[in-house]
Motif scaffolding. Structure first.
Motif, PDB file in Angstrom:
ATOM      1  N   ILE A  20      43.343  61.274   1.067  1.00 54.27           N
ATOM      2  CA  ILE A  20      44.348  60.210   0.955  1.00 54.27           C
ATOM      3  C   ILE A  20      43.937  59.092  -0.004  1.00 54.27           C
ATOM      4  O   ILE A  20      44.770  58.469  -0.642  1.00 54.27           O
ATOM      5  CB  ILE A  20      44.710  59.649   2.345  1.00 54.27           C
ATOM      6  CG1 ILE A  20      46.008  58.861   2.268  1.00 54.27           C
ATOM      7  CG2 ILE A  20      43.589  58.820   2.936  1.00 54.27           C
ATOM      8  CD1 ILE A  20      46.642  58.591   3.606  1.00 54.27           C
ATOM      9  N   ASN A  21      42.658  58.840  -0.136  1.00 49.01           N
ATOM     10  CA  ASN A  21      42.175  57.772  -1.029  1.00 49.01           C
ATOM     11  C   ASN A  21      41.573  58.323  -2.314  1.00 49.01           C
ATOM     12  O   ASN A  21      40.836  57.627  -3.017  1.00 49.01           O
ATOM     13  CB  ASN A  21      41.172  56.882  -0.295  1.00 49.01           C
ATOM     14  CG  ASN A  21      41.848  56.041   0.765  1.00 49.01           C
ATOM     15  OD1 ASN A  21      43.062  55.939   0.798  1.00 49.01           O
ATOM     16  ND2 ASN A  21      41.074  55.452   1.642  1.00 49.01           N
ATOM     17  N   ARG A  22      41.918  59.537  -2.666  1.00 50.02           N
ATOM     18  CA  ARG A  22      41.361  60.223  -3.838  1.00 50.02           C
ATOM     19  C   ARG A  22      41.535  59.434  -5.127  1.00 50.02           C
ATOM     20  O   ARG A  22      40.655  59.405  -5.963  1.00 50.02           O
ATOM     21  CB  ARG A  22      41.994  61.603  -3.961  1.00 50.02           C
ATOM     22  CG  ARG A  22      41.526  62.383  -5.168  1.00 50.02           C
ATOM     23  CD  ARG A  22      42.173  63.748  -5.276  1.00 50.02           C
ATOM     24  NE  ARG A  22      43.556  63.722  -4.830  1.00 50.02           N
ATOM     25  CZ  ARG A  22      44.116  64.679  -4.110  1.00 50.02           C
ATOM     26  NH1 ARG A  22      43.435  65.735  -3.759  1.00 50.02           N
ATOM     27  NH2 ARG A  22      45.378  64.587  -3.747  1.00 50.02           N
ATOM     28  N   GLY A  23      42.647  58.779  -5.314  1.00 53.58           N
ATOM     29  CA  GLY A  23      42.922  58.084  -6.571  1.00 53.58           C
ATOM     30  C   GLY A  23      42.280  56.711  -6.698  1.00 53.58           C
ATOM     31  O   GLY A  23      42.418  56.066  -7.731  1.00 53.58           O
ATOM     32  N   LEU A  24      41.580  56.266  -5.664  1.00 53.25           N
ATOM     33  CA  LEU A  24      40.979  54.933  -5.712  1.00 53.25           C
ATOM     34  C   LEU A  24      39.617  54.973  -6.383  1.00 53.25           C
ATOM     35  O   LEU A  24      38.851  55.916  -6.216  1.00 53.25           O
ATOM     36  CB  LEU A  24      40.840  54.368  -4.291  1.00 53.25           C
ATOM     37  CG  LEU A  24      42.142  54.160  -3.518  1.00 53.25           C
ATOM     38  CD1 LEU A  24      41.848  53.637  -2.114  1.00 53.25           C
ATOM     39  CD2 LEU A  24      43.078  53.222  -4.262  1.00 53.25           C
ATOM     40  N   THR A  25      39.323  53.900  -7.123  1.00 56.70           N
ATOM     41  CA  THR A  25      38.014  53.755  -7.761  1.00 56.70           C
ATOM     42  C   THR A  25      37.123  52.910  -6.844  1.00 56.70           C
ATOM     43  O   THR A  25      37.455  52.683  -5.685  1.00 56.70           O
ATOM     44  CB  THR A  25      38.165  53.047  -9.121  1.00 56.70           C
ATOM     45  OG1 THR A  25      38.559  51.686  -8.878  1.00 56.70           O
ATOM     46  CG2 THR A  25      39.185  53.744 -10.014  1.00 56.70           C
ATOM     47  N   PHE A  26      36.028  52.443  -7.401  1.00 54.91           N
ATOM     48  CA  PHE A  26      35.124  51.573  -6.641  1.00 54.91           C
ATOM     49  C   PHE A  26      35.221  50.126  -7.119  1.00 54.91           C
ATOM     50  O   PHE A  26      34.314  49.333  -6.906  1.00 54.91           O
ATOM     51  CB  PHE A  26      33.696  52.115  -6.709  1.00 54.91           C
ATOM     52  CG  PHE A  26      33.546  53.415  -5.953  1.00 54.91           C
ATOM     53  CD1 PHE A  26      33.318  53.411  -4.586  1.00 54.91           C
ATOM     54  CD2 PHE A  26      33.682  54.628  -6.601  1.00 54.91           C
ATOM     55  CE1 PHE A  26      33.211  54.604  -3.879  1.00 54.91           C
ATOM     56  CE2 PHE A  26      33.577  55.829  -5.906  1.00 54.91           C
ATOM     57  CZ  PHE A  26      33.336  55.811  -4.535  1.00 54.91           C
ATOM     58  N   SER A  27      36.348  49.784  -7.745  1.00 55.47           N
ATOM     59  CA  SER A  27      36.582  48.394  -8.142  1.00 55.47           C
ATOM     60  C   SER A  27      36.777  47.561  -6.875  1.00 55.47           C
ATOM     61  O   SER A  27      37.102  48.105  -5.807  1.00 55.47           O
ATOM     62  CB  SER A  27      37.843  48.297  -9.010  1.00 55.47           C
ATOM     63  OG  SER A  27      39.002  48.521  -8.218  1.00 55.47           O
ATOM     64  N   PRO A  28      36.594  46.255  -6.943  1.00 54.88           N
ATOM     65  CA  PRO A  28      36.807  45.413  -5.757  1.00 54.88           C
ATOM     66  C   PRO A  28      38.200  45.597  -5.142  1.00 54.88           C
ATOM     67  O   PRO A  28      38.334  45.682  -3.914  1.00 54.88           O
ATOM     68  CB  PRO A  28      36.604  43.991  -6.283  1.00 54.88           C
ATOM     69  CG  PRO A  28      35.662  44.154  -7.431  1.00 54.88           C
ATOM     70  CD  PRO A  28      36.059  45.473  -8.072  1.00 54.88           C
ATOM     71  N   GLU A  29      39.221  45.690  -5.971  1.00 56.21           N
ATOM     72  CA  GLU A  29      40.587  45.851  -5.460  1.00 56.21           C
ATOM     73  C   GLU A  29      40.751  47.195  -4.743  1.00 56.21           C
ATOM     74  O   GLU A  29      41.356  47.264  -3.666  1.00 56.21           O
ATOM     75  CB  GLU A  29      41.614  45.741  -6.602  1.00 56.21           C
ATOM     76  CG  GLU A  29      41.634  44.403  -7.309  1.00 56.21           C
ATOM     77  CD  GLU A  29      40.502  44.233  -8.338  1.00 56.21           C
ATOM     78  OE1 GLU A  29      40.215  43.072  -8.669  1.00 56.21           O
ATOM     79  OE2 GLU A  29      39.920  45.242  -8.786  1.00 56.21           O
ATOM     80  N   ASP A  30      40.223  48.240  -5.345  1.00 62.62           N
ATOM     81  CA  ASP A  30      40.353  49.567  -4.739  1.00 62.62           C
ATOM     82  C   ASP A  30      39.484  49.705  -3.488  1.00 62.62           C
ATOM     83  O   ASP A  30      39.857  50.397  -2.539  1.00 62.62           O
ATOM     84  CB  ASP A  30      40.017  50.659  -5.750  1.00 62.62           C
ATOM     85  CG  ASP A  30      41.170  50.954  -6.699  1.00 62.62           C
ATOM     86  OD1 ASP A  30      42.236  50.302  -6.572  1.00 62.62           O
ATOM     87  OD2 ASP A  30      41.000  51.819  -7.576  1.00 62.62           O
ATOM     88  N   ARG A  31      38.341  49.053  -3.466  1.00 60.47           N
ATOM     89  CA  ARG A  31      37.524  49.067  -2.244  1.00 60.47           C
ATOM     90  C   ARG A  31      38.295  48.426  -1.094  1.00 60.47           C
ATOM     91  O   ARG A  31      38.292  48.935   0.028  1.00 60.47           O
ATOM     92  CB  ARG A  31      36.197  48.347  -2.454  1.00 60.47           C
ATOM     93  CG  ARG A  31      35.187  49.153  -3.252  1.00 60.47           C
ATOM     94  CD  ARG A  31      33.873  48.373  -3.376  1.00 60.47           C
ATOM     95  NE  ARG A  31      32.886  49.099  -4.113  1.00 60.47           N
ATOM     96  CZ  ARG A  31      32.021  49.968  -3.584  1.00 60.47           C
ATOM     97  NH1 ARG A  31      32.058  50.230  -2.291  1.00 60.47           N
ATOM     98  NH2 ARG A  31      31.142  50.580  -4.329  1.00 60.47           N
ATOM     99  N   SER A  32      38.973  47.318  -1.388  1.00 57.70           N
ATOM    100  CA  SER A  32      39.781  46.657  -0.356  1.00 57.70           C
ATOM    101  C   SER A  32      40.943  47.537   0.080  1.00 57.70           C
ATOM    102  O   SER A  32      41.257  47.629   1.277  1.00 57.70           O
ATOM    103  CB  SER A  32      40.302  45.308  -0.860  1.00 57.70           C
ATOM    104  OG  SER A  32      39.248  44.391  -0.980  1.00 57.70           O
TER     105      SER A  32
END
Length: 115
Positions: free
Chosen positions: A68-80
């Motif tokens: 489900i979170n495959r498209g998220l990076t490790f940027s602060p916004e995506d971590r949140s």
């Protein structure tokens, strides 16, 4: 958009499931640095709870990021956003009567408090 969203209240709810399963439902949130043993501890605890007849599920950071979170990076916004989604998934499992063991890196205090 809100006017198009209707909340449905079902007769089989968290309280009915709690009574049927014989245990309450909640989230245990393991957080720490990568490689610190969060998933290992969650796995051992799940085995113990499961052996006592408690319905459980482990949400693991790496496993959730493969789906489900495959498209998220490790940027602060995506971590949140990753942690926000975990909170929403956990709420669904809690409503289903499952004890959730969530093992995630959650570096931001505001996200941990939100969960």
């Amino acid at each position: 958009m809100e006017k198009n969203i209707v909340t449905h209240n079902y007769r089989i709810n968290r309280e009915v499931r709690r009574k049927s399963y014989g245990h309450d439902t909640f989230l245990i949130f393991f957080t720490g640095l990568s490689g610190s043993g969060k998933s290992t501890i969650a796995n051992v605890l799940e085995q113990k709870l499961f052996s006592e007849g408690i319905k459980t599920y482990v949400l693991d950071g790496d496993n959730v990021r493969r789906g489900i979170n495959r498209g998220l990076t490790f940027s602060p916004e995506d971590r949140s956003e990753n942690i926000r989604r975990i909170g929403e998934i956990s709420k669904l499992f809690i409503d289903a009567g499952i004890v959730i063991l969530a093992a995630f890196v959650a570096p931001y205090k505001k996200d941990r408090q939100h969960i």
